[in-house]
Design a protein around this motif. Structure first.
Motif, PDB file in Angstrom:
ATOM      1  N   MET A 117       0.850  -1.189   0.000  1.00 14.79           N
ATOM      2  CA  MET A 117       0.000   0.000   0.000  1.00 14.79           C
ATOM      3  C   MET A 117       0.887   1.240   0.000  1.00 14.79           C
ATOM      4  SD  MET A 117      -2.996  -1.453   0.181  1.00 14.79           S
ATOM      5  CE  MET A 117      -4.184  -0.197   0.589  1.00 14.79           C
ATOM      6  N   VAL A 118       0.532   2.201  -0.845  1.00 15.60           N
ATOM      7  CA  VAL A 118       1.232   3.487  -0.823  1.00 15.60           C
ATOM      8  C   VAL A 118       0.281   4.469  -0.147  1.00 15.60           C
ATOM      9  CG1 VAL A 118       2.402   5.267  -2.162  1.00 15.60           C
ATOM     10  CG2 VAL A 118       2.459   2.881  -2.930  1.00 15.60           C
ATOM     11  N   VAL A 119       0.672   4.877   1.052  1.00 14.12           N
ATOM     12  CA  VAL A 119      -0.242   5.634   1.911  1.00 14.12           C
ATOM     13  C   VAL A 119       0.032   7.123   1.771  1.00 14.12           C
ATOM     14  CG1 VAL A 119      -0.682   6.121   4.344  1.00 14.12           C
ATOM     15  CG2 VAL A 119      -0.657   3.764   3.531  1.00 14.12           C
ATOM     16  N   ASP A 120      -1.062   7.892   1.731  1.00 15.24           N
ATOM     17  CA  ASP A 120      -0.933   9.311   1.409  1.00 15.24           C
ATOM     18  C   ASP A 120      -1.135  10.229   2.601  1.00 15.24           C
ATOM     19  OD1 ASP A 120      -1.416  11.832  -0.296  1.00 15.24           O
ATOM     20  OD2 ASP A 120      -1.137  10.268  -1.794  1.00 15.24           O
ATOM     21  N   ASN A 121      -1.821   9.760   3.629  1.00 16.48           N
ATOM     22  CA  ASN A 121      -2.060  10.656   4.770  1.00 16.48           C
ATOM     23  C   ASN A 121      -2.296   9.868   6.060  1.00 16.48           C
ATOM     24  OD1 ASN A 121      -5.078  10.204   4.966  1.00 16.48           O
ATOM     25  ND2 ASN A 121      -4.933  11.000   2.872  1.00 16.48           N
ATOM     26  N   VAL A 122      -2.288  10.584   7.179  1.00 14.76           N
ATOM     27  CA  VAL A 122      -2.358   9.925   8.497  1.00 14.76           C
ATOM     28  C   VAL A 122      -3.671   9.187   8.698  1.00 14.76           C
ATOM     29  CG1 VAL A 122      -2.070  10.233  10.988  1.00 14.76           C
ATOM     30  CG2 VAL A 122      -1.047  11.864   9.433  1.00 14.76           C
ATOM     31  N   MET A 123      -4.776   9.815   8.288  1.00 12.63           N
ATOM     32  CA  MET A 123      -6.076   9.161   8.521  1.00 12.63           C
ATOM     33  C   MET A 123      -6.143   7.826   7.798  1.00 12.63           C
ATOM     34  SD  MET A 123      -8.856  12.237   8.389  1.00 12.63           S
ATOM     35  CE  MET A 123     -10.287  11.177   8.593  1.00 12.63           C
ATOM     36  N   VAL A 141       4.145  -0.984   3.681  1.00 11.30           N
ATOM     37  CA  VAL A 141       3.614   0.361   3.467  1.00 11.30           C
ATOM     38  C   VAL A 141       4.695   1.313   2.979  1.00 11.30           C
ATOM     39  CG1 VAL A 141       2.660   2.380   4.657  1.00 11.30           C
ATOM     40  CG2 VAL A 141       1.813   0.093   5.209  1.00 11.30           C
ATOM     41  N   GLN A 142       4.387   1.993   1.877  1.00  5.16           N
ATOM     42  CA  GLN A 142       5.239   3.105   1.451  1.00  5.16           C
ATOM     43  C   GLN A 142       4.494   4.383   1.805  1.00  5.16           C
ATOM     44  OE1 GLN A 142       6.574   2.860  -2.640  1.00  5.16           O
ATOM     45  NE2 GLN A 142       7.039   0.682  -2.443  1.00  5.16           N
ATOM     46  N   ILE A 143       5.229   5.372   2.310  1.00  4.13           N
ATOM     47  CA  ILE A 143       4.597   6.659   2.600  1.00  4.13           C
ATOM     48  C   ILE A 143       4.919   7.602   1.451  1.00  4.13           C
ATOM     49  CG2 ILE A 143       4.518   8.634   4.171  1.00  4.13           C
ATOM     50  CD1 ILE A 143       5.362   6.780   6.427  1.00  4.13           C
ATOM     51  N   ARG A 144       3.860   8.198   0.899  1.00  4.09           N
ATOM     52  CA  ARG A 144       4.093   9.170  -0.176  1.00  4.09           C
ATOM     53  C   ARG A 144       4.515  10.502   0.427  1.00  4.09           C
ATOM     54  NH1 ARG A 144       0.752  10.561  -5.669  1.00  4.09           N
ATOM     55  NH2 ARG A 144       1.965  12.401  -6.197  1.00  4.09           N
ATOM     56  N   LEU A 145       5.669  10.970   0.002  1.00  3.86           N
ATOM     57  CA  LEU A 145       6.199  12.221   0.532  1.00  3.86           C
ATOM     58  C   LEU A 145       6.035  13.350  -0.474  1.00  3.86           C
ATOM     59  CD1 LEU A 145       9.540  11.027   2.182  1.00  3.86           C
ATOM     60  CD2 LEU A 145       7.368  11.524   3.321  1.00  3.86           C
ATOM     61  N   PHE A 166      -1.406  15.728  -2.472  1.00  2.00           N
ATOM     62  CA  PHE A 166      -0.688  14.454  -2.400  1.00  2.00           C
ATOM     63  C   PHE A 166       0.490  14.528  -1.432  1.00  2.00           C
ATOM     64  CE2 PHE A 166      -2.387  14.275  -6.809  1.00  2.00           C
ATOM     65  CZ  PHE A 166      -3.199  13.161  -6.640  1.00  2.00           C
ATOM     66  N   GLY A 167       0.643  13.500  -0.661  1.00  2.00           N
ATOM     67  CA  GLY A 167       1.865  13.320   0.110  1.00  2.00           C
ATOM     68  C   GLY A 167       1.945  14.150   1.376  1.00  2.00           C
ATOM     69  N   ILE A 168       2.914  13.784   2.191  1.00  2.00           N
ATOM     70  CA  ILE A 168       3.147  14.553   3.417  1.00  2.00           C
ATOM     71  C   ILE A 168       4.620  14.936   3.476  1.00  2.00           C
ATOM     72  CG2 ILE A 168       1.251  13.556   4.749  1.00  2.00           C
ATOM     73  CD1 ILE A 168       3.113  11.595   5.940  1.00  2.00           C
ATOM     74  N   ALA A 169       4.925  15.944   4.270  1.00  2.00           N
ATOM     75  CA  ALA A 169       6.306  16.434   4.329  1.00  2.00           C
ATOM     76  C   ALA A 169       7.100  15.626   5.347  1.00  2.00           C
ATOM     77  CB  ALA A 169       6.316  17.913   4.696  1.00  2.00           C
ATOM     78  N   PHE A 170       8.297  15.248   4.940  1.00  2.00           N
ATOM     79  CA  PHE A 170       9.188  14.503   5.835  1.00  2.00           C
ATOM     80  C   PHE A 170       9.431  15.343   7.093  1.00  2.00           C
ATOM     81  CE2 PHE A 170      13.309  13.052   7.396  1.00  2.00           C
ATOM     82  CZ  PHE A 170      13.158  11.681   7.326  1.00  2.00           C
ATOM     83  N   GLY A 171       9.317  14.714   8.236  1.00  2.00           N
ATOM     84  CA  GLY A 171       9.612  15.424   9.484  1.00  2.00           C
ATOM     85  C   GLY A 171       8.445  16.219  10.048  1.00  2.00           C
ATOM     86  N   SER A 172       7.358  16.346   9.279  1.00  2.00           N
ATOM     87  CA  SER A 172       6.194  17.105   9.771  1.00  2.00           C
ATOM     88  C   SER A 172       5.487  16.306  10.868  1.00  2.00           C
ATOM     89  CB  SER A 172       5.223  17.355   8.618  1.00  2.00           C
ATOM     90  OG  SER A 172       4.720  16.104   8.156  1.00  2.00           O
ATOM     91  N   SER A 173       4.522  16.949  11.528  1.00  2.00           N
ATOM     92  CA  SER A 173       3.812  16.233  12.590  1.00  2.00           C
ATOM     93  C   SER A 173       3.015  15.061  11.997  1.00  2.00           C
ATOM     94  CB  SER A 173       2.904  17.182  13.365  1.00  2.00           C
ATOM     95  OG  SER A 173       2.046  17.837  12.463  1.00  2.00           O
ATOM     96  N   ASP A 174       2.495  15.238  10.767  1.00  2.00           N
ATOM     97  CA  ASP A 174       1.785  14.124  10.117  1.00  2.00           C
ATOM     98  C   ASP A 174       2.737  12.952   9.866  1.00  2.00           C
ATOM     99  OD1 ASP A 174      -0.557  15.463  10.119  1.00  2.00           O
ATOM    100  OD2 ASP A 174      -0.770  15.634   7.948  1.00  2.00           O
ATOM    101  N   TYR A 175       3.929  13.312   9.432  1.00  2.00           N
ATOM    102  CA  TYR A 175       4.939  12.270   9.175  1.00  2.00           C
ATOM    103  C   TYR A 175       5.237  11.518  10.466  1.00  2.00           C
ATOM    104  CZ  TYR A 175       9.484  10.147   8.488  1.00  2.00           C
ATOM    105  OH  TYR A 175      10.504   9.248   8.455  1.00  2.00           O
ATOM    106  N   CYS A 178       2.577   9.164  11.354  1.00  2.00           N
ATOM    107  CA  CYS A 178       2.612   7.939  10.520  1.00  2.00           C
ATOM    108  C   CYS A 178       3.647   6.958  11.067  1.00  2.00           C
ATOM    109  CB  CYS A 178       2.959   8.282   9.071  1.00  2.00           C
ATOM    110  SG  CYS A 178       1.605   9.036   8.175  1.00  2.00           S
ATOM    111  N   ILE A 179       4.817   7.482  11.393  1.00  2.00           N
ATOM    112  CA  ILE A 179       5.874   6.600  11.904  1.00  2.00           C
ATOM    113  C   ILE A 179       5.418   5.949  13.223  1.00  2.00           C
ATOM    114  CG2 ILE A 179       8.272   6.548  12.783  1.00  2.00           C
ATOM    115  CD1 ILE A 179       8.077   6.857   9.713  1.00  2.00           C
ATOM    116  N   ALA A 180       4.741   6.735  14.041  1.00  2.00           N
ATOM    117  CA  ALA A 180       4.266   6.192  15.332  1.00  2.00           C
ATOM    118  C   ALA A 180       3.249   5.070  15.093  1.00  2.00           C
ATOM    119  CB  ALA A 180       3.661   7.313  16.165  1.00  2.00           C
ATOM    120  N   ILE A 181       2.344   5.274  14.138  1.00  2.00           N
ATOM    121  CA  ILE A 181       1.328   4.238  13.833  1.00  2.00           C
ATOM    122  C   ILE A 181       2.024   2.957  13.355  1.00  2.00           C
ATOM    123  CG2 ILE A 181      -0.573   3.616  12.275  1.00  2.00           C
ATOM    124  CD1 ILE A 181      -1.307   6.658  12.256  1.00  2.00           C
TER     125      ILE A 181
END
Ligand code: PLP
Length: 422
Positions: A117-123, A141-145, A166-175, A178-181
């Motif tokens: 799955m290539v995931v685009d956002n936290v939700m 899971v791949q995260i789209r950045l 599309f995508g989220i910024a590396f290091g952002s709170s959303d990112y 995602c890593i925490a999930i």
């Protein structure tokens, strides 16, 4: 009066057999492109994987050909997933993209055995974690950045623009969320990061800039991850486009990556690309029958029996195409004309200001490089049926998609109560 020949078959024979408009693919060109990608997107330093971005032209016949060459496929909807599952594409090679996959689509992926799955956002990731646990399915899971690079044709811009859908910024709170999930989930594993910087990219520097950014991110991980660079390799629509051959384009990307990996010491599991347009665009030609002509004070129109329903790109974003009168290739191109379609929209113009020979009703117009995002974006506007798609090779043609019939057009219409009793 030389005639256009595609895959060893005369254009007039194709239109006589299958009617117009007609999408014709030169299968040998498709195969040459597939061969070039699989041969030259290779490295001794890292593993490579190619996914066909099937949104460009998705049919069972096309996916069967893609599967023959060992590529995987990227899908973005339940419809694309369904088509891929009905083709010979192995489910392990299907990667599911999209910024707003529905719950039903996520469930369908889990139920049909999709593994990537290539995931685009936290939700989305939150929901996916819950569903993967419910189904007890392990997923990569791949995260789209969003790396803040936008590339189109000969330019790319580095933006601080972080508002893309599309995508989220590396290091952002959303990112970080995602890593925490991913850390918490027993079923989801971080496969790597995905980036897609644009379309019709001719400029190598845009790729290099994206690679630099992504390697910077990957460097912060101790374990090797996958780097997915997306698609966007440029093609020729008109003489104004001068794409690099696939072989050279791939060789340059691979060399750049190899050098950079050595320089930075970053370890990588796999590098992926997702070409769509560049695999199929130039292999496709649309054949139309020319109907009426009309002169206005400033223009001369040639009308064709298709238009925005089979190729929305010129109306949608002023895409340029080139064309010829397929049954009269050698005549002098003495007329400056506008090629317009038959749809009830003034914007239904396929090509503005192109030189063509004088024509008569019944001549065939060939519009080149229509193989990507043509059939894929086709519609039934004005209740015009979608044209057939044929593959042609070595003088033989075969139908990949049948022309819609008038009955197809009303297949899902529900009759009113009054009609039912009539
Ligand atoms: C994520 C992703 N990958 C690949 C592609 C394919 O791009 P192209 O057809 O320009 O190669 C697209 C196109 O929109 C995309 O969004």
């Amino acid at each position: 009066m030389k005639e256009l020949v595609i895959g060893g078959v005369k254009a007039s024979e194709l239109t006589a057999q299958y009617g117009t408009p007609l999408y014709v693919y030169d299968q040998q060109k498709l195969e040459a492109n597939l061969e070039a990608y699989t041969t030259y997107f290779k490295s001794d330093v890292f593993q490579t994987r190619i996914l066909y971005a099937s949104k460009a032209f998705q049919t069972i016949g096309m996916l069967d050909l893609i599967a023959e060459y060992g590529l995987g496929v990227d899908v973005v909807s339940s419809g694309e997933l369904y088509t891929a599952l009905k083709s010979t594409m192995p489910v392990e090679k299907i990667y599911f993209h999209g910024n707003n996959k529905t719950t039903e689509e996520l469930r369908m992926a889990l139920e049909t055995g999709v593994k990537h799955m290539v995931v685009d956002n936290v939700m989305e990731l939150e929901e996916l974690a819950g569903l993967a646990a419910e189904y007890k399915e392990k997923l990569q899971v791949q995260i789209r950045l969003n790396v803040g690079i936008e590339a189109h044709t000969h330019e790319y811009i580095v933006t601080t623009h972080i508002d893309s859908k599309f995508g989220i910024a590396f290091g952002s709170s959303d990112y970080e969320a995602c890593i925490a999930i991913l850390k918490k989930s027993d079923y989801l594993a971080l496969e790597g990061f995905h980036v897609h910087i644009g379309s019709q990219i001719f400029e190598m520097d845009a790729w290099y800039a994206a690679i630099d950014k992504m390697l910077g991110y990957l460097q912060t991980f101790s374990e090797p991850l996958t780097l997915n660079l997306g698609g966007g390799f440029g093609v020729r629509y008109t003489d104004a486009d001068q794409p690099m051959p696939i072989k050279e384009n791939m060789a340059q990307i691979v060399t750049y990556l190899e050098d950079k990996l050595q320089e930075t010491g970053v370890k990588i599991r796999e590098v992926m690309i997702e070409p769509g347009r560049s695999l199929v665009a130039e292999a496709g030609t649309t054949l139309y029958e020319i109907g009426y002509q009309k002169k206005t004070p400033n223009k001369q129109y040639y009308f064709v029996d298709g238009g925005m329903g089979d190729n929305i790109r010129p109306s949608l974003y002023q895409a340029d195409y080139s064309c010829d009168v397929a049954n009269n290739m050698t005549a002098e191109k003495s007329e400056l004309v506008t090629v317009a379609g038959k749809y009830c929209e003034s914007g239904d113009v396929l090509i503005h200001d192109v030189y063509l020979p004088p024509v008569k009703k019944g001549d065939i117009l060939a519009v080149y490089s229509t193989g990507a995002y043509g059939y894929a974006m086709s519609s039934n506007y004005n209740r015009n049926a979608t044209p057939a798609v044929v593959f042609v090779k070595d003088g033989e043609s075969r139908v990949i998609v049948k022309r819609q019939t008038l009955a197809d057009l009303i297949r899902n219409d529900v009759k009113t109560e009054a009609d039912k009793h009539a």
